[in-house]
Scaffold this motif. Structure first.
Motif, PDB file in Angstrom:
ATOM      1  N   LEU A  32       0.805  -1.211   0.000  1.00 52.03           N
ATOM      2  CA  LEU A  32       0.000   0.000   0.000  1.00 52.03           C
ATOM      3  C   LEU A  32       0.845   1.271   0.000  1.00 52.03           C
ATOM      4  O   LEU A  32       0.578   2.211  -0.760  1.00 52.03           O
ATOM      5  N   SER A  33       1.886   1.328   0.831  1.00 48.57           N
ATOM      6  CA  SER A  33       2.701   2.542   0.897  1.00 48.57           C
ATOM      7  C   SER A  33       3.317   2.872  -0.454  1.00 48.57           C
ATOM      8  O   SER A  33       3.358   4.044  -0.866  1.00 48.57           O
ATOM      9  N   GLY A  34       3.797   1.866  -1.151  1.00 46.06           N
ATOM     10  CA  GLY A  34       4.373   2.090  -2.470  1.00 46.06           C
ATOM     11  C   GLY A  34       3.342   2.620  -3.457  1.00 46.06           C
ATOM     12  O   GLY A  34       3.637   3.505  -4.269  1.00 46.06           O
ATOM     13  N   GLN A  35       2.132   2.088  -3.384  1.00 47.98           N
ATOM     14  CA  GLN A  35       1.080   2.556  -4.275  1.00 47.98           C
ATOM     15  C   GLN A  35       0.700   4.003  -3.969  1.00 47.98           C
ATOM     16  O   GLN A  35       0.445   4.798  -4.878  1.00 47.98           O
ATOM     17  N   ILE A  36       0.658   4.348  -2.677  1.00 51.97           N
ATOM     18  CA  ILE A  36       0.330   5.721  -2.291  1.00 51.97           C
ATOM     19  C   ILE A  36       1.400   6.684  -2.797  1.00 51.97           C
ATOM     20  O   ILE A  36       1.096   7.721  -3.403  1.00 51.97           O
ATOM     21  N   ARG A  37       2.661   6.335  -2.553  1.00 52.30           N
ATOM     22  CA  ARG A  37       3.745   7.226  -2.988  1.00 52.30           C
ATOM     23  C   ARG A  37       3.762   7.380  -4.504  1.00 52.30           C
ATOM     24  O   ARG A  37       4.012   8.473  -5.031  1.00 52.30           O
ATOM     25  N   ALA A  38       3.501   6.302  -5.220  1.00 52.36           N
ATOM     26  CA  ALA A  38       3.477   6.379  -6.687  1.00 52.36           C
ATOM     27  C   ALA A  38       2.355   7.296  -7.157  1.00 52.36           C
ATOM     28  O   ALA A  38       2.537   8.099  -8.088  1.00 52.36           O
ATOM     29  N   GLY A  39       1.191   7.194  -6.520  1.00 55.00           N
ATOM     30  CA  GLY A  39       0.080   8.062  -6.889  1.00 55.00           C
ATOM     31  C   GLY A  39       0.359   9.521  -6.573  1.00 55.00           C
ATOM     32  O   GLY A  39       0.002  10.417  -7.344  1.00 55.00           O
ATOM     33  N   MET A  40       1.004   9.776  -5.448  1.00 54.83           N
ATOM     34  CA  MET A  40       1.362  11.145  -5.099  1.00 54.83           C
ATOM     35  C   MET A  40       2.390  11.702  -6.073  1.00 54.83           C
ATOM     36  O   MET A  40       2.328  12.880  -6.456  1.00 54.83           O
ATOM     37  N   GLU A  41       3.309  10.868  -6.491  1.00 53.70           N
ATOM     38  CA  GLU A  41       4.318  11.307  -7.463  1.00 53.70           C
ATOM     39  C   GLU A  41       3.663  11.674  -8.796  1.00 53.70           C
ATOM     40  O   GLU A  41       4.018  12.680  -9.433  1.00 53.70           O
ATOM     41  N   ARG A  42       2.688  10.896  -9.216  1.00 51.71           N
ATOM     42  CA  ARG A  42       2.036  11.147 -10.502  1.00 51.71           C
ATOM     43  C   ARG A  42       1.143  12.374 -10.471  1.00 51.71           C
ATOM     44  O   ARG A  42       1.003  13.078 -11.473  1.00 51.71           O
ATOM     45  N   THR A  82      -6.021  -4.250 -11.160  1.00 45.85           N
ATOM     46  CA  THR A  82      -6.513  -4.846 -12.413  1.00 45.85           C
ATOM     47  C   THR A  82      -6.451  -3.868 -13.572  1.00 45.85           C
ATOM     48  O   THR A  82      -6.585  -4.277 -14.728  1.00 45.85           O
ATOM     49  N   ARG A  83      -6.288  -2.594 -13.281  1.00 48.72           N
ATOM     50  CA  ARG A  83      -6.139  -1.582 -14.331  1.00 48.72           C
ATOM     51  C   ARG A  83      -5.503  -0.341 -13.719  1.00 48.72           C
ATOM     52  O   ARG A  83      -5.351  -0.256 -12.495  1.00 48.72           O
ATOM     53  N   ASP A  84      -5.152   0.606 -14.555  1.00 53.58           N
ATOM     54  CA  ASP A  84      -4.611   1.870 -14.067  1.00 53.58           C
ATOM     55  C   ASP A  84      -5.797   2.770 -13.733  1.00 53.58           C
ATOM     56  O   ASP A  84      -6.351   3.461 -14.591  1.00 53.58           O
ATOM     57  N   TRP A  85      -6.194   2.756 -12.459  1.00 49.52           N
ATOM     58  CA  TRP A  85      -7.399   3.462 -12.047  1.00 49.52           C
ATOM     59  C   TRP A  85      -7.248   4.970 -12.058  1.00 49.52           C
ATOM     60  O   TRP A  85      -8.237   5.694 -12.248  1.00 49.52           O
ATOM     61  N   LEU A  86      -6.047   5.477 -11.834  1.00 51.29           N
ATOM     62  CA  LEU A  86      -5.859   6.914 -11.633  1.00 51.29           C
ATOM     63  C   LEU A  86      -6.370   7.761 -12.801  1.00 51.29           C
ATOM     64  O   LEU A  86      -7.193   8.662 -12.589  1.00 51.29           O
ATOM     65  N   PRO A  87      -5.928   7.523 -14.032  1.00 53.50           N
ATOM     66  CA  PRO A  87      -6.452   8.370 -15.122  1.00 53.50           C
ATOM     67  C   PRO A  87      -7.937   8.163 -15.379  1.00 53.50           C
ATOM     68  O   PRO A  87      -8.632   9.105 -15.778  1.00 53.50           O
ATOM     69  N   LEU A  88      -8.426   6.954 -15.129  1.00 50.72           N
ATOM     70  CA  LEU A  88      -9.842   6.681 -15.329  1.00 50.72           C
ATOM     71  C   LEU A  88     -10.701   7.513 -14.375  1.00 50.72           C
ATOM     72  O   LEU A  88     -11.672   8.175 -14.783  1.00 50.72           O
ATOM     73  N   SER A 141      -8.421   6.041  -6.403  1.00 49.90           N
ATOM     74  CA  SER A 141      -7.539   5.034  -7.007  1.00 49.90           C
ATOM     75  C   SER A 141      -6.736   4.289  -5.949  1.00 49.90           C
ATOM     76  O   SER A 141      -6.461   3.091  -6.099  1.00 49.90           O
ATOM     77  N   ILE A 142      -6.360   4.946  -4.848  1.00 49.68           N
ATOM     78  CA  ILE A 142      -5.669   4.244  -3.759  1.00 49.68           C
ATOM     79  C   ILE A 142      -6.564   3.146  -3.202  1.00 49.68           C
ATOM     80  O   ILE A 142      -6.121   2.003  -2.988  1.00 49.68           O
ATOM     81  N   ALA A 143      -7.840   3.462  -2.974  1.00 46.79           N
ATOM     82  CA  ALA A 143      -8.772   2.459  -2.447  1.00 46.79           C
ATOM     83  C   ALA A 143      -8.996   1.333  -3.446  1.00 46.79           C
ATOM     84  O   ALA A 143      -9.001   0.146  -3.077  1.00 46.79           O
ATOM     85  N   LEU A 144      -9.180   1.658  -4.716  1.00 46.69           N
ATOM     86  CA  LEU A 144      -9.402   0.631  -5.740  1.00 46.69           C
ATOM     87  C   LEU A 144      -8.176  -0.254  -5.910  1.00 46.69           C
ATOM     88  O   LEU A 144      -8.293  -1.481  -6.049  1.00 46.69           O
ATOM     89  N   ASN A 145      -6.994   0.350  -5.895  1.00 45.11           N
ATOM     90  CA  ASN A 145      -5.760  -0.445  -6.005  1.00 45.11           C
ATOM     91  C   ASN A 145      -5.614  -1.404  -4.833  1.00 45.11           C
ATOM     92  O   ASN A 145      -5.186  -2.559  -4.997  1.00 45.11           O
ATOM     93  N   PHE A 146      -5.981  -0.923  -3.631  1.00 47.04           N
ATOM     94  CA  PHE A 146      -5.838  -1.765  -2.453  1.00 47.04           C
ATOM     95  C   PHE A 146      -6.741  -2.995  -2.546  1.00 47.04           C
ATOM     96  O   PHE A 146      -6.282  -4.129  -2.310  1.00 47.04           O
ATOM     97  N   PHE A 147      -8.000  -2.808  -2.877  1.00 49.20           N
ATOM     98  CA  PHE A 147      -8.901  -3.958  -2.947  1.00 49.20           C
ATOM     99  C   PHE A 147      -8.558  -4.867  -4.120  1.00 49.20           C
ATOM    100  O   PHE A 147      -8.680  -6.097  -4.006  1.00 49.20           O
ATOM    101  N   ASP A 148      -8.137  -4.298  -5.238  1.00 51.29           N
ATOM    102  CA  ASP A 148      -7.672  -5.132  -6.343  1.00 51.29           C
ATOM    103  C   ASP A 148      -6.491  -5.997  -5.910  1.00 51.29           C
ATOM    104  O   ASP A 148      -6.422  -7.198  -6.213  1.00 51.29           O
TER     105      ASP A 148
END
Length: 510
Positions: free
Chosen positions: A38-48, A384-390, A369-376
């Motif tokens: 989760l932490s890695g996903q959060i940091r990646a989303g913040m970076e983007r 399952t997909r790149d939720w952020l741009p969607l 997208s953080i929540a969707l990535n976590f449950f995925d």
């Protein structure tokens, strides 16, 4: 005239037992692996996205298994986000509010099917029949017939809650209990009726029935409490250069039950535990189980299936309600202030698993997208997909949906001249928005609206049409202002384009 086919007492109460829970399908290891990533996903989303600050909490089987803060409370100032940083929740306030209402219903102070006018006798909608029969549940589930975001533009102009609730009667209605439209102030009216039934204010009711018993010491339904918090995340928007800045202050007291809660990741984790344990926390029944579970049931279709193979989405009592491929109930809600906040809460009750994401930037898709990535990741091992741009596109489409098709910064070739200022100056009346005054200040026309009032400088476009830059939570860029000028050379009416979404934007000269 609105057509109503439901019984006068409202839909009957339904027993949650009629909706058996699906069996859990996630192992402890799957959840632990998702938490580890989760932490890695959060940091990646913040970076983007560049969103300045984020706080996240995860609850599983009545334990807080993750609780962290990332980034800055305010760009350019010292202060890191922690689990104890206070964020504005925006519409994640709604499932919190329905938790408070569930407790009041459990106390038998009011019922889900109670007509709101029993407590708020001055409350009215356009159809008298609907006025008499609209219930707490109708308004909490957005099925009253009020149009989308009814009353929000009044809030942008500076009107208070009393004025806004008192003017919903001018809004056009769609079919009662047969149409869904998201309304902050309809929701607020229901909550205020509940507070009245308990002979208190909404802010105090929330504190006494939920925040204090649940140990949510940093949570409040008052903007003043958020403002005075030493450890708070301020709101941020992107400037013209694409950089994040703390530019606006969002006081949501007028719609406190629907969007005015502030809280921390730590406090929200306690609320998640309570939600996932049927109202119980640390061995104490804080909210009656049956009434809390009622908030988790579908009340109206909010997203009809796009095709026969798609599933419908529903709205319950303060919750988005859906069912996944395994038949598991999924509850969620997002919150967004265009002036600088975005939040998400998502739960799978069958798995006793929930996540809350708090951010201090306008909606760009990060919180969801953080929540969707976590449950995925918990279910599939990875997103399952790149939720952020969607999700970002969804928010962008919502913001742009009501923008004017006219570019008022570019007058048409051969634009007709405006008339003398005196043709337009004066005061115009409108039952919904109140008076509008046009003045000529040092050779420039200005429009004045709202209780303060707010001043908007008019820029000429063509002929009797001008424009001004909209402001506030529902700002749409430049909008048109068109005067109707009679043979006497004076304007008799003026229509403000951005205020006319429901046909209420015409003002008549006094």
């Amino acid at each position: 005239m609105t057509t109503a086919t439901a019984t006068t007492a409202g839909p009957p109460a339904r027993s949650p037992a009629a909706h058996p829970a699906a069996a859990p399908a996630l192992t402890d290891k799957q959840v632990a692996d998702a938490v580890a990533k989760l932490s890695g996903q959060i940091r990646a989303g913040m970076e983007r996205t560049g969103v300045p600050g984020v706080a996240v909490a995860v609850v599983h089987k009545d334990k807080v298994v993750y609780q962290k803060g990332f980034g800055e409370r305010e760009v350019g100032r010292a202060g890191a986000v922690s689990p104890d940083t206070v964020f504005q929740l925006a519409s994640v306030s709604k499932p919190i509010a329905s938790t408070v209402v569930a407790d009041a219903v459990g106390d038998k102070a009011i019922d889900w099917g109670s007509p709101v006018t029993r407590q708020l006798p001055d409350f009215a909608l356009k159809d008298p029949w609907v006025t008499r029969h609209v219930t707490v549940a109708d308004l909490l589930s957005h099925r009253s017939g009020l149009p989308d975001h009814a009353g929000d533009l009044l809030e942008d102009l500076g009107y208070d809650q009393q004025y806004i609730l008192g003017h919903l009667r001018f809004e056009p209605l769609s079919p009662f209990r047969a149409s869904y439209a998201y309304t902050n102030f309809g929701f607020t009216a229901a909550a205020e009726a509940v507070a009245d039934a308990k002979d208190t204010t909404w802010e105090k009711l929330s504190e006494d029935s939920l925040y204090r018993p649940a140990g949510m010491a940093s949570t409040s339904s008052s903007f003043a409490d958020y403002e005075k918090a030493a450890n708070k995340a301020v709101t941020h928007v992107r400037n013209a250069q694409g950089d994040w800045e703390a530019k606006f202050v969002r006081d949501a007291d007028a719609q406190s039950p629907a969007g005015g809660v502030s809280s921390t990741a730590r406090d929200m984790a306690r609320w998640l535990r309570l939600q996932l344990a049927n109202g119980k926390l640390a061995g104490e029944q804080i909210v009656p189980s049956e009434q809390l579970q009622r908030t988790h049931l579908p009340e109206i279709v909010s997203q009809p299936p796009a095709s026969p193979t798609d599933r419908a989405g529903f709205y319950g009592l303060g919750w988005n309600v859906s069912y996944d491929d395994q038949g598991r109930l999924r509850l969620s809600h997002s919150g967004g202030f265009e002036l600088g906040a975005n939040t998400n809460v998502t739960m799978l009750p069958a798995e006793q698993l929930g996540i809350v994401v708090l951010t201090n930037g306008k909606p760009v898709g990060l919180a969801d997208s953080i929540a969707l990535n976590f449950f995925d990741t918990a279910q599939q091992g990875r997103p399952t997909r790149d939720w952020l741009p969607l999700i970002a596109r969804v928010y962008e489409q919502e913001v742009n949906a009501d923008r004017s098709p006219t570019d008022y910064t570019k007058p048409p070739p051969g634009a007709a001249d405006a008339k003398a200022d005196g043709a337009y100056t004066g005061t115009y009346r409108n039952d919904y928005y109140g008076p509008l005054t046009v003045t000529a200040d040092n050779g420039a026309l200005s429009l004045h609206l709202g209780p303060k009032p707010m001043r908007f400088v008019l820029t000429h476009y063509s002929g009797d049409t001008f424009s001004f830059e909209t402001v506030g939570e529902n700002a749409l860029g430049r909008t048109g202002v068109t005067f109707t000028v009679g043979d006497d050379g004076r304007a008799s009416r003026v229509k403000v384009e951005s205020l006319d979404q429901n046909g209420l934007g015409t003002f008549t000269r006094e």
